[in-house]
Design a protein around this motif. Structure first.
Motif, PDB file in Angstrom:
ATOM      1  N   LYS A  44      -3.258  -1.920   3.055  1.00  0.00           N
ATOM      2  CA  LYS A  44      -3.368  -3.254   2.445  1.00  0.00           C
ATOM      3  C   LYS A  44      -4.747  -3.871   2.598  1.00  0.00           C
ATOM      4  O   LYS A  44      -5.108  -4.786   1.864  1.00  0.00           O
ATOM      5  CB  LYS A  44      -2.319  -4.185   3.054  1.00  0.00           C
ATOM      6  CG  LYS A  44      -0.883  -3.753   2.769  1.00  0.00           C
ATOM      7  CD  LYS A  44       0.113  -4.709   3.394  1.00  0.00           C
ATOM      8  CE  LYS A  44       1.538  -4.285   3.081  1.00  0.00           C
ATOM      9  NZ  LYS A  44       2.547  -5.193   3.704  1.00  0.00           N
ATOM     10  N   VAL A  45      -5.518  -3.406   3.580  1.00  0.00           N
ATOM     11  CA  VAL A  45      -6.838  -3.971   3.814  1.00  0.00           C
ATOM     12  C   VAL A  45      -7.730  -2.882   4.400  1.00  0.00           C
ATOM     13  O   VAL A  45      -7.274  -2.034   5.173  1.00  0.00           O
ATOM     14  CB  VAL A  45      -6.754  -5.173   4.778  1.00  0.00           C
ATOM     15  CG1 VAL A  45      -6.221  -4.758   6.133  1.00  0.00           C
ATOM     16  CG2 VAL A  45      -8.107  -5.858   4.916  1.00  0.00           C
ATOM     17  N   GLU A  46      -8.991  -2.882   4.005  1.00  0.00           N
ATOM     18  CA  GLU A  46      -9.932  -1.915   4.571  1.00  0.00           C
ATOM     19  C   GLU A  46     -10.254  -2.319   6.004  1.00  0.00           C
ATOM     20  O   GLU A  46     -10.590  -3.473   6.280  1.00  0.00           O
ATOM     21  CB  GLU A  46     -11.210  -1.866   3.730  1.00  0.00           C
ATOM     22  CG  GLU A  46     -12.122  -0.718   4.100  1.00  0.00           C
ATOM     23  CD  GLU A  46     -13.232  -0.489   3.085  1.00  0.00           C
ATOM     24  OE1 GLU A  46     -14.219   0.162   3.445  1.00  0.00           O
ATOM     25  OE2 GLU A  46     -13.098  -0.965   1.944  1.00  0.00           O
ATOM     26  N   ARG A 119      -2.656   3.100  -4.751  1.00  0.00           N
ATOM     27  CA  ARG A 119      -2.856   1.663  -4.556  1.00  0.00           C
ATOM     28  C   ARG A 119      -3.317   1.316  -3.139  1.00  0.00           C
ATOM     29  O   ARG A 119      -3.648   0.146  -2.870  1.00  0.00           O
ATOM     30  CB  ARG A 119      -1.561   0.911  -4.847  1.00  0.00           C
ATOM     31  CG  ARG A 119      -0.428   1.253  -3.897  1.00  0.00           C
ATOM     32  CD  ARG A 119       0.848   0.500  -4.217  1.00  0.00           C
ATOM     33  NE  ARG A 119       1.927   0.822  -3.316  1.00  0.00           N
ATOM     34  CZ  ARG A 119       2.729   1.871  -3.440  1.00  0.00           C
ATOM     35  NH1 ARG A 119       2.548   2.705  -4.461  1.00  0.00           N
ATOM     36  NH2 ARG A 119       3.696   2.100  -2.576  1.00  0.00           N
ATOM     37  N   ARG A 121      -5.552   0.574   0.023  1.00  0.00           N
ATOM     38  CA  ARG A 121      -6.863  -0.065   0.036  1.00  0.00           C
ATOM     39  C   ARG A 121      -7.894   0.709   0.838  1.00  0.00           C
ATOM     40  O   ARG A 121      -9.058   0.316   0.902  1.00  0.00           O
ATOM     41  CB  ARG A 121      -6.725  -1.469   0.615  1.00  0.00           C
ATOM     42  CG  ARG A 121      -5.837  -2.404  -0.192  1.00  0.00           C
ATOM     43  CD  ARG A 121      -6.462  -2.773  -1.513  1.00  0.00           C
ATOM     44  NE  ARG A 121      -7.719  -3.479  -1.328  1.00  0.00           N
ATOM     45  CZ  ARG A 121      -7.818  -4.786  -1.121  1.00  0.00           C
ATOM     46  NH1 ARG A 121      -6.726  -5.519  -1.075  1.00  0.00           N
ATOM     47  NH2 ARG A 121      -8.999  -5.367  -0.963  1.00  0.00           N
TER      48      ARG A 121
END
Length: 485
Positions: A44-46, A119, A121
């Protein structure tokens, strides 16, 4: 003593050198340079560096890194690569989630599928597009099936982005668990191995614990100098100048032989950089020896995108000007600048360079700006998120594939060049892939879309009591490999 958020001047004033050891019977205190240590879902986040350290410590993958950057078992106790590199089969060891529930192949499959989904991230997602499917063969066996042969994926599977997680709770299987979630500095304790349960319960040994801070380099150096920490991780060129004021003993400073990219990507298709010959002029103008010497004499410059042949069919493509003395290169570059200015009267000869704001960036800027002025251009430093002509790339290679270097160096390349690089990804055989990689290296070099400068500069500061700490090409230091057993 506590170091909540010291200003730079105050932090440096506290630094007084010395390398006395902390006691061996207390927790290892680690400062990771970066933001706060928070568990984040890499789909969901790098992840930032500190987040990667925490996730890697509390949620291992099928495999994980050892102290020298090699591969060792994680959740998988053993594995084989079959079908010419198209199939990875992992047998899982007995492992438990934090609530004592046994981890199964179905858990691993669900976690891996989320990690490799388009999808996701993660910055590593493009490099696992070759995975066709992840399947449960038995309750203890998982197979990763590939579209094309890739015998080099284990180092990717060891990255924190591919940790096996219960994503609803962001829970992993260790090798550490968060024993105390102190604000800004969680205490990590080794997870209990269900296969090695003692007959009688024993008290945890504080010496096995790790306290993890996420903080600025100046604060981390002050903490180490005050002998309130044992290790600083995540040092880069950005904070290198701080070491001149920190009084760190040579025995404590560790420099990783990091493999990766440190250079300038040409990201603009307008003005001076629209012409490949002009882009080459920029590369010819850089005095790499002077630039790297501003940081440390042993920092070796490079002139090629690939550091070695790796999985390419050919050695790295050296630039045509490789053997030319710097003065000759700059004369050619000045002539190209003059010709462009004559053909574009009134056009500003400005080259915008996007970099982070830091002391190390200033050192880099002074040299690059002087080099560009020497050939008649006007450099301008812009924020790393702003539109630019050149953008700094500073990245450690997660695994030993030439394709990673080409993709990373060419992030904003036009479609025709990207298609050449993508052809290597889609090659049906290893031999064809190697040939496609060699072609892509030639194409990228001919397009002059990236200016190599050096390999990444990565440093740590380690107390002498961390006898198992070792430098390595991945510049990754697992918290499980700091002290000898």
């Amino acid at each position: 003593m506590r170091f909540p958020a010291l200003p730079l001047a105050v932090a440096l004033a506290l630094i007084a050198g010395g390398c006395e050891r902390r006691p061996d019977d207390v927790a290892v205190v680690v400062s990771a340079i970066g933001g706060p240590p928070e568990l984040r879902d890499p789909t969901k986040v790098e992840l930032g560096f500190t987040q990667s350290v925490l996730l890697g410590a509390t949620a291992q993958g099928l495999v994980r890194f050892d102290a020298v950057g090699g591969i060792e078992p994680g959740i998988a106790e053993r594995w084989i690569v079959t079908d010419g590199g198209r199939s990875y089969i992992f047998r899982l060891r007995e492992a438990e989630w934090a609530d004592g529930t046994r981890i199964t192949a179905a858990d691993v499959v669900a976690s891996m599928r989320a990690a490799i989904a388009p999808r996701a991230r993660s910055a590593l997602t493009p490099f696992v597009a070759v995975i066709d499917e992840v399947v449960e063969m038995t309750p203890q066996v998982v197979e990763v099936r590939l579209k094309h042969p890739r015998p080099d994926l284990l180092k990717l599977f060891a990255q924190p982005e591919f940790a096996i997680l219960r994503r609803a709770k962001l829970a992993g299987t260790g090798p550490f668990r968060i024993a105390a979630a102190a604000r800004g500095a969680p205490l990590l304790r080794p997870a209990i191995d269900p296969t090695q349960m003692p007959d009688e319960p024993t008290e945890p040994d504080p010496a096995d614990d790790v306290r993890l801070y996420g903080e600025r380099a100046a604060v981390a150096l002050a903490r180490f100098a005050a002998r309130e920490s044992d290790l600083i991780l995540g040092g880069t060129f950005r904070d290198w100048p701080l070491l001149d004021h920190a009084g760190i003993a040579p025995a404590n400073l560790r420099i990783d032989p990091a493999a990766g990219l440190f250079g300038l990507a040409i990201v603009s298709e307008e003005g001076f950089t629209a012409d490949p010959a002009n882009r080459e002029a920029l590369a010819m103008a850089i005095d790499r020896d002077a630039l790297t010497a501003r940081f440390r004499p042993e920092w070796t410059p490079v002139e090629t995108v690939l550091p070695a042949q790796l999985d390419s069919a050919s050695p790295p493509k050296a630039p045509d000007w490789f053997a030319e003395p710097l003065d000759n290169r700059r004369l050619i570059a000045r002539n190209r600048v003059a010709a462009w200015r004559a053909a574009n009267p009134g056009a500003p000869p400005t080259i915008r360079l996007a970099m982070p704001r830091s002391l190390g960036s200033k050192l880099l800027w002074y040299q690059v700006a002087a080099d560009l002025r020497a050939i008649g251009l006007q450099p301008a430093w812009v924020d790393e998120r702003e539109d630019a002509d050149l953008r700094l790339i500073d990245a450690v290679a997660p695994y030993d594939s030439a394709r990673w270097y080409l993709v990373t160096a060419c992030q904003t390349c036009p479609e025709d060049l990207s298609a050449v690089i993508d052809a290597a990804r889609d090659a049906p055989t290893l031999g064809e892939r190697a040939r496609r990689i060699a072609e892509a290296d030639l194409a990228l070099s001919a397009a002059h879309r990236y200016i190599p400068i050096a390999q990444p500069l990565r440093w740590s500061v380690a107390a002498l009591r961390l006898r198992a700490f070792q430098t390595n090409p991945r510049a990754w230091h697992p918290l499980t490999h700091l002290r000898e057993p």
